[in-house]
Design a protein around this motif. Structure first.
Motif, PDB file in Angstrom:
ATOM      1  N   ARG A  47       0.838  -1.212   0.000  1.00  0.00           N
ATOM      2  CA  ARG A  47       0.000   0.000   0.000  1.00  0.00           C
ATOM      3  C   ARG A  47       0.872   1.262   0.000  1.00  0.00           C
ATOM      4  O   ARG A  47       0.639   2.196  -0.771  1.00  0.00           O
ATOM      5  N   ILE A  54       3.152   6.539  -7.490  1.00  0.00           N
ATOM      6  CA  ILE A  54       2.344   7.546  -8.192  1.00  0.00           C
ATOM      7  C   ILE A  54       3.214   8.682  -8.728  1.00  0.00           C
ATOM      8  O   ILE A  54       3.151   9.033  -9.892  1.00  0.00           O
ATOM      9  N   PRO A 361      -0.949  19.017  15.141  1.00  0.00           N
ATOM     10  CA  PRO A 361      -1.147  19.237  13.699  1.00  0.00           C
ATOM     11  C   PRO A 361       0.077  18.873  12.850  1.00  0.00           C
ATOM     12  O   PRO A 361      -0.046  18.738  11.639  1.00  0.00           O
ATOM     13  N   LYS A 364       2.496  13.062  11.567  1.00  0.00           N
ATOM     14  CA  LYS A 364       2.144  12.379  10.318  1.00  0.00           C
ATOM     15  C   LYS A 364       1.586  10.994  10.641  1.00  0.00           C
ATOM     16  O   LYS A 364       2.149  10.261  11.451  1.00  0.00           O
ATOM     17  N   VAL A 365       0.498  10.661   9.976  1.00  0.00           N
ATOM     18  CA  VAL A 365      -0.199   9.404  10.252  1.00  0.00           C
ATOM     19  C   VAL A 365      -0.283   8.570   8.980  1.00  0.00           C
ATOM     20  O   VAL A 365      -0.525   9.104   7.894  1.00  0.00           O
ATOM     21  N   GLN A 366      -0.064   7.290   9.112  1.00  0.00           N
ATOM     22  CA  GLN A 366      -0.347   6.351   8.029  1.00  0.00           C
ATOM     23  C   GLN A 366      -1.290   5.293   8.578  1.00  0.00           C
ATOM     24  O   GLN A 366      -0.940   4.582   9.527  1.00  0.00           O
TER      25      GLN A 366
ATOM     26  N   ALA B  50      -4.890  11.517  -4.641  1.00  0.00           N
ATOM     27  CA  ALA B  50      -5.017  10.072  -4.410  1.00  0.00           C
ATOM     28  C   ALA B  50      -3.844   9.562  -3.571  1.00  0.00           C
ATOM     29  O   ALA B  50      -4.021   8.739  -2.661  1.00  0.00           O
ATOM     30  N   ALA B  51      -2.648  10.050  -3.870  1.00  0.00           N
ATOM     31  CA  ALA B  51      -1.473   9.620  -3.102  1.00  0.00           C
ATOM     32  C   ALA B  51      -1.613  10.039  -1.638  1.00  0.00           C
ATOM     33  O   ALA B  51      -1.279   9.279  -0.727  1.00  0.00           O
ATOM     34  N   ALA B  53      -4.389  10.531   0.005  1.00  0.00           N
ATOM     35  CA  ALA B  53      -5.508   9.836   0.656  1.00  0.00           C
ATOM     36  C   ALA B  53      -5.064   8.493   1.237  1.00  0.00           C
ATOM     37  O   ALA B  53      -5.628   8.027   2.226  1.00  0.00           O
ATOM     38  N   ILE B  54      -4.070   7.874   0.617  1.00  0.00           N
ATOM     39  CA  ILE B  54      -3.648   6.526   1.025  1.00  0.00           C
ATOM     40  C   ILE B  54      -3.260   6.481   2.498  1.00  0.00           C
ATOM     41  O   ILE B  54      -3.744   5.650   3.261  1.00  0.00           O
ATOM     42  N   GLY B  55      -2.391   7.391   2.914  1.00  0.00           N
ATOM     43  CA  GLY B  55      -1.917   7.370   4.290  1.00  0.00           C
ATOM     44  C   GLY B  55      -2.995   7.705   5.308  1.00  0.00           C
ATOM     45  O   GLY B  55      -2.932   7.271   6.452  1.00  0.00           O
ATOM     46  N   LEU B  56      -3.981   8.488   4.866  1.00  0.00           N
ATOM     47  CA  LEU B  56      -5.030   8.908   5.795  1.00  0.00           C
ATOM     48  C   LEU B  56      -6.133   7.858   5.926  1.00  0.00           C
ATOM     49  O   LEU B  56      -7.091   8.059   6.678  1.00  0.00           O
ATOM     50  N   ARG B 310       4.999  20.513   6.032  1.00  0.00           N
ATOM     51  CA  ARG B 310       4.706  19.363   6.907  1.00  0.00           C
ATOM     52  C   ARG B 310       3.423  18.674   6.463  1.00  0.00           C
ATOM     53  O   ARG B 310       3.302  17.452   6.559  1.00  0.00           O
ATOM     54  N   THR B 311       2.450  19.463   6.004  1.00  0.00           N
ATOM     55  CA  THR B 311       1.208  18.905   5.464  1.00  0.00           C
ATOM     56  C   THR B 311       1.117  19.344   4.006  1.00  0.00           C
ATOM     57  O   THR B 311       1.147  20.542   3.730  1.00  0.00           O
ATOM     58  N   SER B 312       1.024  18.407   3.086  1.00  0.00           N
ATOM     59  CA  SER B 312       0.934  18.807   1.682  1.00  0.00           C
ATOM     60  C   SER B 312      -0.431  19.429   1.412  1.00  0.00           C
ATOM     61  O   SER B 312      -1.402  19.187   2.137  1.00  0.00           O
ATOM     62  N   GLU B 315      -3.092  16.641   1.140  1.00  0.00           N
ATOM     63  CA  GLU B 315      -3.578  16.158   2.428  1.00  0.00           C
ATOM     64  C   GLU B 315      -4.466  17.216   3.084  1.00  0.00           C
ATOM     65  O   GLU B 315      -5.525  16.906   3.646  1.00  0.00           O
ATOM     66  N   ARG B 319      -8.310  16.868   4.431  1.00  0.00           N
ATOM     67  CA  ARG B 319      -8.669  17.119   5.829  1.00  0.00           C
ATOM     68  C   ARG B 319      -9.754  18.186   5.916  1.00  0.00           C
ATOM     69  O   ARG B 319     -10.707  18.070   6.702  1.00  0.00           O
ATOM     70  N   LEU B 326      -7.066  20.634  10.620  1.00  0.00           N
ATOM     71  CA  LEU B 326      -6.076  20.877   9.567  1.00  0.00           C
ATOM     72  C   LEU B 326      -4.674  20.565  10.065  1.00  0.00           C
ATOM     73  O   LEU B 326      -4.413  20.556  11.269  1.00  0.00           O
ATOM     74  N   GLY B 327      -3.770  20.283   9.119  1.00  0.00           N
ATOM     75  CA  GLY B 327      -2.387  19.968   9.438  1.00  0.00           C
ATOM     76  C   GLY B 327      -1.507  21.202   9.445  1.00  0.00           C
ATOM     77  O   GLY B 327      -1.874  22.252   8.904  1.00  0.00           O
ATOM     78  N   ALA B 328      -0.341  21.060  10.054  1.00  0.00           N
ATOM     79  CA  ALA B 328       0.607  22.170  10.127  1.00  0.00           C
ATOM     80  C   ALA B 328       1.071  22.536   8.715  1.00  0.00           C
ATOM     81  O   ALA B 328       1.542  21.676   7.986  1.00  0.00           O
TER      82      ALA B 328
END
Lengths: 409, 409
Positions: A47, A54, A361, A364-366, B50-51, B53-56, B310-312, B315, B319, B326-328
């Motif tokens: 995964r 990608i 915030p 990072k989470v997977q 899509a990339a 979304a995978i980790g989340l 830190r947060t793309s 992502e 969110r 929201l992420g940093a």
């Protein structure tokens, strides 16, 4: 080597082209179509590799047992099949520029069939055998002069008792093949415990119990053209035989030990002719480093590289198996802490994820998309920073909350 | 605000829940299944989302026109359909916790149908209208007191000439709707050029030609609960109306202008009730900042955030549309340079990619899986470092090589 190079090295190892090398498709055709990598197995390693594929414009295919396998949920090119079926494997591999693995369970005859059909199997059947047969691995490492725990094959309980007479108790019994995540490893403190393990009828070896100071891991990549890259050495914290936390770089590790570990990883990748990633799990002891286990795939000890290294282990594995130039393995932050999220009683991870995201915030989470079962690895979290204790506390707190819904230790 | 906050702020904007808010599925059901986000459109923005979304652990679905669309190549849940068909949209949205967009082309009646059916359309039809109708956008911004270029609607050539009498030549004619990446924008230097543009029968507005010093962009996110986050302000370099390079943070930008841009972005997100990302393209002039364009989706000016924040942005958008915290948005390196890869004559990107990877192992590459056509955006590269000129040179060199197969400028 200066300190920088020592802690994450990119070197050229001896060129040794695997036999499968010449079997990839003609160059003319490759020019007009994207590269295709097939990964056998569709767990969380596949995964996370799918996510890395990608950006590289790689068509990524997984062989899944079921349509809801972790990687099958996210991968556009999912093939359902059985990794023990030669027919399924050959059909899956058709059109792949490289075939690789998210586990080490494909049997040798099936691997041989893939190679004989001309597919670029990476790592090769011969290399993978070292992760499938612990006796063969120990014998080969000994031959290579690599420090390992003392070991012996086991035929009878008497073999174990004779071994224990030399090393003292406890001793460690291991299944020669099929061990994974601590299953297949038994620490025995008495002849009664030995008899209990032997009663299961598995092929076993016995190893001395190593009173290690801590566990380390080194992760290297190697490509068919002999290019090698090593990530910084990490400390791994296991609990009940399962990887629990990873600290990158390993705190307080003496430079000479970090260099030993990296040179060992690169040398093993070359000598075992590994293509792709090689993870080497190590015991740090008062008398140096001992090799515990090997894996030839993305590894739990390398999950921190998704955000913590310039090239993630998943990208690196893809680059290596396609014989592309390897990426920089350098760290992106002074300290990185990774904690696995183990399943608890509550099946809903996302509700708890909201709490964790609000509290931190920058974390990072997977999540792996796997149904929650107590003790099962269902995700991991990574915290980056300049202070390891702070990063570790953030990762621990989040992993604990995702597992249990509480911040209590 | 101190300097740190000013350059990447996380703030709480006024809470304003969109009408669609209450339409998401019951909480009881949500506990046992992963969240589902549907993105209408399957270009590179959806591919990169899509990339993320995978980790989340998000089930990510795209509405694609063709099975080989950029995102359809990599997304397990691809639905083929027409974004102008209400039936296709309603079928696509079924089961989605949020419906969002990789482009702004879904017509208002179809957006209204989705909202009326109870789907969480994010951003809303009302917000998206500001990206679909440039006259409505200009009127609304003017109403809000946001500095913009002077503008007028155009019915006849006489309207343009009267406008030019006030502002001087050249003037800028813009299609009221359908403009994208510079198509739909004409700089006219004479009445003859105006007549030529008018001959196409489009609905137009005219704007003054702004002699800007440079172009900037600010990217913010906003969630339904009113949480906002702003990325560092960047400089964008356009060529022929196409984004060419992005420098993060914008070099030499005065703190008060960075703060102006961030406050403007956050204020606009609130006042236009944007859910998800809002990109604001700005002109920097001797008399302050003027708003050029708006986009309410991941944006080319934010691609650097994949590795550089830190947060793309991808992502962050997920969110935000799911109403998660929201992420940093903080940067992960002192300087980041992003360069777009435009198609050249050679259809094979991967052959050239090998050269680029060998030359610069720390460079990050994103390829979009799109057939190469001259001038088409087919990927981008990102270089991170502590020296902007060096990072920019690395990104430029790689983008140039991928486009042309040569290192010559």
């Amino acid at each position: 080597m200066n300190d920088q190079e020592l802690r994450s090295a990119q070197v050229s190892t001896a060129v040794r082209t695997s036999p499968a090398e010449s079997a990839s498709r003609p160059a003319a055709e490759a020019a007009s179509r994207p590269p295709v990598v097939g990964m056998i197995g569709a767990g969380q390693l596949a995964r996370m590799t799918a996510a890395a594929a990608i950006g590289l414009g790689i068509r990524f295919r997984v062989l899944a047992a079921a349509p809801d396998d972790s990687a099958a949920q996210v991968c556009a090119d999912t093939v359902l099949g059985d990794y023990r079926s030669t027919d399924d494997l050959l059909a899956f591999a058709a059109g792949c520029d490289a075939v690789t693995f998210d586990h080490e369970h494909v049997p040798q005859p099936q691997l041989a069939a893939l190679e004989q059909a001309g597919f670029a199997v990476r790592p090769s059947a011969a290399a993978l055998r070292m992760t499938q047969d612990k006796l063969a691995m120990r014998a080969r490492l000994t031959e290579l002069g690599v420090p390992c725990p003392r070991f012996e094959p086991v035929a009878t309980a008497g073999d174990v008792l004779a071994f224990a007479d030399q090393t003292g108790w406890p001793v460690v019994l291991k299944a020669v093949s099929g061990g994974y995540d601590g299953r297949g490893v038994w620490v025995c403190r008495s002849s009664a415990e030995v008899a209990e393990v032997l009663s299961h009828g598995l092929r076993l070896l016995v190893e001395e119990f190593v009173p290690f100071e801590r566990e380390l891991a080194v992760l290297v990549a190697r490509s068919p053209s002999g290019h090698g890259a090593a990530y910084p050495v990490v400390e791994t914290v296991q609990r009940d035989g399962i990887c629990h936390e990873v600290l990158a770089p390993a705190p307080g590790l003496a430079d000479y030990l970090a260099e030993d570990a990296i040179m060992l990883g690169l040398r093993l990748a070359r000598d075992l002719d590994v293509i792709g990633l090689l993870a080497v799990e190590l015991f740090q002891t008062g008398y140096g480093l001992l090799v515990n286990e090997l894996a030839m795939r993305p590894h739990n000890s390398g999950h921190w590289t998704i955000e913590g290294a310039r090239t993630s282990q998943f990208e690196q594995h893809l680059r290596a198996v396609l014989n592309w130039p390897l990426g920089a393995p350098t760290a992106t932050a002074p300290c990185v802490a990774m904690a696995n999220v183990l399943g608890g009683d509550d099946p809903d991870l996302h509700g708890k994820l909201n709490h964790v995201m609000a509290a931190d915030p920058a974390l990072k989470v997977q999540l792996y998309g796997k149904p929650v079962r107590p003790g099962r690895k269902v995700g991991h979290v990574t915290a980056l920073g300049s202070d390891l204790a702070a990063a570790l506390e953030r990762a621990r707190r989040a992993a604990r909350y995702l597992a249990t819904g509480t911040e209590e230790a």
